[in-house]
Design a protein around this motif. Structure first.
Motif, short mmCIF file in Angstrom:
data_model
loop_
_atom_site.label_atom_id
_atom_site.label_comp_id
_atom_site.label_asym_id
_atom_site.label_seq_id
_atom_site.Cartn_x
_atom_site.Cartn_y
_atom_site.Cartn_z
N THR A 73 91.49 -31.45 92.75
CA THR A 73 90.86 -32.73 92.45
C THR A 73 89.35 -32.54 92.38
O THR A 73 88.82 -31.57 92.93
N PRO A 74 88.65 -33.47 91.73
CA PRO A 74 87.19 -33.39 91.76
C PRO A 74 86.64 -33.42 93.19
O PRO A 74 85.63 -32.77 93.48
N ARG A 75 87.31 -34.13 94.07
CA ARG A 75 86.87 -34.19 95.47
C ARG A 75 86.93 -32.81 96.12
O ARG A 75 86.02 -32.42 96.88
N GLN A 76 87.99 -32.05 95.85
CA GLN A 76 88.10 -30.71 96.43
C GLN A 76 86.98 -29.81 95.91
O GLN A 76 86.40 -29.03 96.68
N LEU A 77 86.67 -29.91 94.65
CA LEU A 77 85.56 -29.14 94.09
C LEU A 77 84.24 -29.59 94.72
O LEU A 77 83.40 -28.77 95.11
N GLY A 78 84.09 -30.91 94.86
CA GLY A 78 82.88 -31.46 95.47
C GLY A 78 82.71 -31.03 96.92
O GLY A 78 81.58 -30.85 97.39
N ASP A 79 83.82 -30.86 97.63
CA ASP A 79 83.73 -30.39 99.02
C ASP A 79 83.09 -29.01 99.09
O ASP A 79 82.31 -28.72 100.01
N ALA A 80 83.43 -28.15 98.14
CA ALA A 80 82.84 -26.80 98.12
C ALA A 80 81.34 -26.89 97.81
O ALA A 80 80.53 -26.20 98.45
N VAL A 81 80.97 -27.74 96.88
CA VAL A 81 79.55 -27.92 96.55
C VAL A 81 78.81 -28.52 97.74
O VAL A 81 77.70 -28.08 98.07
N ALA A 82 79.43 -29.50 98.40
CA ALA A 82 78.80 -30.11 99.58
C ALA A 82 78.57 -29.06 100.67
O ALA A 82 77.53 -29.08 101.34
N PHE A 83 79.51 -28.15 100.85
CA PHE A 83 79.32 -27.08 101.84
C PHE A 83 78.10 -26.24 101.49
O PHE A 83 77.28 -25.94 102.36
N LEU A 84 77.97 -25.87 100.20
CA LEU A 84 76.83 -25.05 99.79
C LEU A 84 75.50 -25.79 100.02
O LEU A 84 74.47 -25.16 100.27
N CYS A 85 75.53 -27.11 99.92
CA CYS A 85 74.32 -27.91 100.10
C CYS A 85 74.05 -28.27 101.56
O CYS A 85 73.01 -28.82 101.87
N SER A 86 74.98 -27.95 102.43
CA SER A 86 74.86 -28.31 103.84
C SER A 86 74.10 -27.23 104.61
O SER A 86 73.92 -26.11 104.12
N PRO A 87 73.70 -27.55 105.84
CA PRO A 87 73.06 -26.53 106.67
C PRO A 87 73.94 -25.30 106.88
O PRO A 87 73.43 -24.18 107.00
N ARG A 88 75.25 -25.47 106.90
CA ARG A 88 76.15 -24.32 107.09
C ARG A 88 76.14 -23.38 105.89
O ARG A 88 76.45 -22.21 106.02
N GLY A 89 75.80 -23.88 104.73
CA GLY A 89 75.75 -23.05 103.53
C GLY A 89 74.36 -22.58 103.17
O GLY A 89 74.14 -22.00 102.10
N ARG A 90 73.42 -22.81 104.06
CA ARG A 90 72.01 -22.53 103.78
C ARG A 90 71.73 -21.09 103.38
O ARG A 90 70.90 -20.82 102.53
N LEU A 91 72.42 -20.14 103.96
CA LEU A 91 72.14 -18.73 103.69
C LEU A 91 72.93 -18.16 102.52
O LEU A 91 72.81 -16.98 102.21
N ILE A 92 73.71 -19.00 101.87
CA ILE A 92 74.45 -18.55 100.69
C ILE A 92 73.59 -18.86 99.48
O ILE A 92 73.35 -20.01 99.14
N THR A 93 73.09 -17.83 98.83
CA THR A 93 72.24 -18.03 97.66
C THR A 93 72.43 -16.88 96.67
O THR A 93 72.73 -15.76 97.06
N GLY A 94 72.29 -17.22 95.42
CA GLY A 94 72.38 -16.21 94.37
C GLY A 94 73.78 -15.74 94.05
O GLY A 94 73.97 -14.65 93.53
N VAL A 95 74.78 -16.58 94.33
CA VAL A 95 76.16 -16.17 94.07
C VAL A 95 76.82 -17.07 93.03
O VAL A 95 76.46 -18.23 92.87
#
Length: 106
Positions: A73-95
């Motif tokens: 669902t779009p929500r499931q895809l959005g959850d992954a994007v939200a994780f990347l935008c969250s403090p927990r995803g802060r160190l994930i870059t350039g992937v």
């Protein structure tokens, strides 16, 4: 034409993202590309109508061939994007992150 045109565009986008990630890292901004899989949207319904099929049958057929984990669902895809935008995803870059239910495995 096969995948050569969209594939070359995807390469340019991923390379540009890495350049942006490098430039933005010093400002604590992460930059990534999310590569979606078979996502259930109204666009599939319009395509199905043009082919004389139902939306669900079209999605099930495509996801069944391409995605080991099925459609999302779009929500499931959005959850992954939200994780990347969250403090927990802060160190994930350039992937380039496949969020595709395993499409990239085939």
């Amino acid at each position: 034409l096969g995948y050569d045109m969209p594939g070359s565009g995807k390469c340019v986008m991923e390379y540009a993202m890495r350049l942006f990630a490098l430039r933005c890292a010093g400002r604590s901004v992460n930059c990534n590309v999310v590569i979606p899989g078979v996502t259930v949207t109204d666009a599939w319904g319009r395509l199905a109508a043009m082919r004389g099929a139902s939306k669900d049958d079209l999605i099930d057929g495509i996801a069944g061939r391409l995605s080991p984990m099925g459609s999302m669902t779009p929500r499931q895809l959005g959850d992954a994007v939200a994780f990347l935008c969250s403090p927990r995803g802060r160190l994930i870059t350039g992937v380039s992150l496949p969020v595709d239910g395993g499409v990239h495995l085939k």
